[in-house]
Motif scaffolding. Structure first.
Motif, PDB file in Angstrom:
ATOM      1  N   GLN A 211     -17.911   0.102  -8.035  1.00 29.19           N
ATOM      2  CA  GLN A 211     -17.947  -1.067  -7.150  1.00 29.19           C
ATOM      3  C   GLN A 211     -19.344  -1.278  -6.585  1.00 29.19           C
ATOM      4  O   GLN A 211     -19.672  -2.391  -6.164  1.00 29.19           O
ATOM      5  N   GLY A 215     -19.196  -3.683 -10.184  1.00 27.57           N
ATOM      6  CA  GLY A 215     -17.752  -3.795 -10.273  1.00 27.57           C
ATOM      7  C   GLY A 215     -17.202  -4.670  -9.156  1.00 27.57           C
ATOM      8  O   GLY A 215     -17.615  -4.544  -8.012  1.00 27.57           O
ATOM      9  N   TRP A 220     -19.082 -12.173 -11.435  1.00 23.06           N
ATOM     10  CA  TRP A 220     -18.718 -11.174 -12.439  1.00 23.06           C
ATOM     11  C   TRP A 220     -19.305 -11.486 -13.809  1.00 23.06           C
ATOM     12  O   TRP A 220     -19.577 -10.575 -14.595  1.00 23.06           O
ATOM     13  N   VAL A 223     -22.558  -9.710 -14.867  1.00 18.67           N
ATOM     14  CA  VAL A 223     -22.565  -8.241 -14.952  1.00 18.67           C
ATOM     15  C   VAL A 223     -22.304  -7.834 -16.399  1.00 18.67           C
ATOM     16  O   VAL A 223     -21.221  -8.072 -16.937  1.00 18.67           O
ATOM     17  N   ASP A 225     -21.706  -5.486 -19.860  1.00 17.98           N
ATOM     18  CA  ASP A 225     -21.203  -4.230 -20.441  1.00 17.98           C
ATOM     19  C   ASP A 225     -20.260  -3.461 -19.515  1.00 17.98           C
ATOM     20  O   ASP A 225     -20.510  -2.308 -19.161  1.00 17.98           O
ATOM     21  N   TRP A 226     -19.150  -4.092 -19.172  1.00 20.92           N
ATOM     22  CA  TRP A 226     -18.149  -3.399 -18.365  1.00 20.92           C
ATOM     23  C   TRP A 226     -17.661  -2.123 -19.039  1.00 20.92           C
ATOM     24  O   TRP A 226     -17.274  -1.169 -18.357  1.00 20.92           O
ATOM     25  N   ASP A 227     -17.627  -2.100 -20.370  1.00 21.80           N
ATOM     26  CA  ASP A 227     -17.079  -0.934 -21.070  1.00 21.80           C
ATOM     27  C   ASP A 227     -17.899   0.322 -20.820  1.00 21.80           C
ATOM     28  O   ASP A 227     -17.370   1.441 -20.885  1.00 21.80           O
ATOM     29  N   ILE A 229     -20.041   0.631 -17.940  1.00 29.03           N
ATOM     30  CA  ILE A 229     -20.665   0.320 -16.654  1.00 29.03           C
ATOM     31  C   ILE A 229     -21.285   1.586 -16.059  1.00 29.03           C
ATOM     32  O   ILE A 229     -20.697   2.675 -16.096  1.00 29.03           O
ATOM     33  N   GLY A 252     -23.414  -2.746 -16.131  1.00 27.74           N
ATOM     34  CA  GLY A 252     -23.338  -2.949 -14.697  1.00 27.74           C
ATOM     35  C   GLY A 252     -24.576  -3.631 -14.143  1.00 27.74           C
ATOM     36  O   GLY A 252     -25.463  -4.064 -14.891  1.00 27.74           O
TER      37      GLY A 252
END
Length: 593
Positions: A211, A215, A220, A223, A225-227, A229, A252
């Motif tokens: 977060q 996160g 959003w 941001v 490459d959440w995979d 992060i 992130g």
């Protein structure tokens, strides 16, 4: 000899966070300390139930069996020390399990344990003394699942001072795992209030893991490459200043805006953010981008702490059950709502006929019909999910609920189909009960490799939030004319929301400093209360944070009891900021979308 700089990686924001975080920080973060935050009030009650069935249970087993088992040789080789509140309600059992893993791996390991937070032995005395809930005034419960004081950073620091490679705690404030490292590394004293406030802020910004690195960020879509992060790293200085960054090459985003949101997460009055070591004032905090994915944070100020610990107890309060049905077609929301009303009417009648206790609380929510948005909802979906929830003192009443929910699939709305894994199962309701105890009544010890040491925690107070002036501090501005062009608040601000028991907080940050006066004039507590009238707040408070152009709203009594006691879909206020950001507000002069 004290250090001048230290790098601390935060690998967990809750019990169940991704197992990929710790290896990422260890192998790519160039860190010296690795910290974990596992505990919430509900987590403590779950662990207490586990310990009641098995005296060797009641801690975060995955910390030992997954994270430490896979990383321990590497942690030792790299000289990385670990601090985790993975002990839950049984920190000594967590210690013993970790020691067995270290022996199996042939890794010599010094383990420190912080003891003293568990006050269950004092429950009868607290009840006899007439202890009441600090917010509602409710009497002390007859039965308790857990009773734990929020300890501070000092015992963690003392365990590290004693040479521990790993420090395991029970309940402590979330930021203490980071602050404890800084107190140890820099040799800070109990009277170094500004430094302690900065260290607390560092811990608060990273206590929820990713977060703090993009996160849940309002923007959003910016941001990457959440995979993969990146998890946050605190690079702290001995004077209390610090920078937040993340491992290179990870996804992130570390930016002032994202960190502003995280500062506002789950706080009340930002001038009086209480932890056992210091009373923090965050109203003048500043964020400065100093490089790619690197932000310098300054400006937290500290005062003497209070002379009390906050204690969170959990207690059983009956049972609950929740069932879901999908309804599709024209007027899907109306069909779903009528289905829910008919089912509850039938169930209550059957309970009376069978002489079973009636439901004490019920709730119908139509997911997809924007029930969270109240008067500004746009319920035009052609497929929705009916969520029907009930609470009762008897498990048998909720077993009837489970049996009688499914018949709607053949006797009520067209376009009804199942959802989920079959008949819903009743579960216990766990309610939070918070109160204060004098610090002098809570002896704190550390156990390092089997040797106990008393920790001399300062017990004197000094800070009283009632002495603070008015919470409003932004410059006055004339409210924009009612006829001004309106835009959604999200165009002018970003925000983050969270819960504290039955309260929701919503932090709002102006996207540009020049937009703050108009927003400040328009976003009054009264307007925010009206926007959430469907949740019935008993009152709304507003606190200003001029250091980074922000406001924090605190909505009282809006979460149906909060946590596991609540029947609401958003029982943790995760969506409240998103709802407020849809409010139409006057556009600043010259604003272009």
């Amino acid at each position: 000899m004290t250090r001048q700089t230290v790098r601390i990686g935060s690998a967990s924001g809750f019990w169940g966070d991704t197992a990929s975080a710790a290896p990422q920080l260890v192998r790519r973060g160039d860190i010296e300390y690795l910290v974990f935050d596992y505990l919430a009030e509900v987590t403590m009650s779950i662990m207490a139930a586990q310990k009641a069935k098995d005296p060797a249970a009641g801690y975060a087993t995955d910390f030992v069996q997954i994270t430490m088992k896979s990383l321990l040789p590497e942690l030792k080789a790299r000289g990385i020390k670990v601090v985790a509140n993975a002990g839950g309600v049984n920190p000594l059992a967590c210690r013993d399990a970790l020691a067995r893993v270290a022996d199996e791996l042939g890794v010599p390991l010094s383990i420190g344990v912080v003891l003293g937070d568990d006050l269950s032995a004092q429950a009868d005395a607290l009840r006899a003394a007439g202890t009441t809930e600090m917010f509602s005034g409710a009497p002390f419960p007859a039965r308790l699942a857990s009773v734990n004081a929020y300890l501070g950073a000092l015992p963690i620091a003392r365990a590290l001072d004693a040479g521990a490679d790993v420090v395991i705690t029970g309940r402590c404030v979330d930021s203490a795992v980071t602050l404890g490292v800084m107190v140890h590394a820099f040799g800070w004293q109990a009277s170094d209030f500004d430094r302690l406030a900065q260290g607390t802020l560092a811990g608060h910004l990273v206590e929820c893991g990713a977060q703090g690195t993009g996160g849940l960020f309002t923007d959003w879509d910016t941001v990457p490459d959440w995979d993969d992060i990146g998890f946050p790293i605190v690079e702290a200085q001995a004077d209390g200043s610090f920078e937040i960054t993340k491992p290179p090459g990870t996804g992130g985003l570390v930016s002032p805006a994202a960190l502003c949101e995280q500062l506002l997460y789950e706080i009340g009055d930002p001038r009086a953010y209480h932890v056992p070591d210091v009373a923090c004032d965050f109203t003048r905090v500043r964020f400065e981008q100093t490089g790619p994915d690197r932000v310098r944070v300054t400006g937290a100020r500290g005062r003497a702490p209070t002379d009390t610990y906050k204690v969170s107890a959990t207690h059983p309060d009956g049972f609950r059950n929740v069932a879901l049905l999908v309804v599709a077609g024209e007027r899907a929301a109306q069909k779903a709502r009528r289905t829910g009303e008919a089912l509850l009417t039938r169930m209550q009648r059957m309970l009376a006929e069978q002489q079973l206790p009636a439901f004490t609380e019920t709730r119908i929510e139509v997911v997809g019909a924007e029930d969270m948005f109240g008067a500004i909802a746009r319920p035009d979906a052609r497929e929705v999910v009916l969520k029907l929830a009930a609470r009762a003192p008897s498990k048998a009443s909720l077993e009837l609920f489970a049996r009688e929910f499914a018949p709607a699939g053949t006797s009520m709305s067209p376009g009804t189909t199942g959802f989920g894994g079959g008949r819903p199962t009743p579960s216990p309701v766990i309610r939070l009960f918070s109160f204060l105890v004098p610090k002098r009544a809570v002896p704190v010890e550390i156990d390092v490799d089997g040797t106990r040491h008393v920790v001399a925690v300062p017990v004197e107070g000094g800070f009283d939030a009632r002495d603070l002036p008015s919470a409003r501090s932004h410059p006055d501005a004339a409210a924009p004319p009612a006829a001004a062009r309106r835009v959604p608040l999200i165009a002018l601000a970003h925000g983050r929301s969270g819960d504290k028991g039955d309260k929701a907080n919503i932090g709002i940050v102006a996207r540009r400093p020049e937009w703050l006066p108009g927003l400040s004039a328009w976003l009054t507590p009264e307007r925010v209360a009206a926007h959430f009238a469907h949740n019935g707040p008993s009152r709304v408070e507003r606190f200003d944070l001029p250091g980074f152009d922000a406001m924090n709203f605190l909505l009282h009594d809006v979460l149906g009891g909060g946590g596991m006691a609540s029947l609401r879909t958003d029982n943790l206020a995760k969506c409240y900021a998103q709802v407020l950001l849809q409010m139409d507000v006057p556009a600043p002069e010259g604003f272009e979308a």
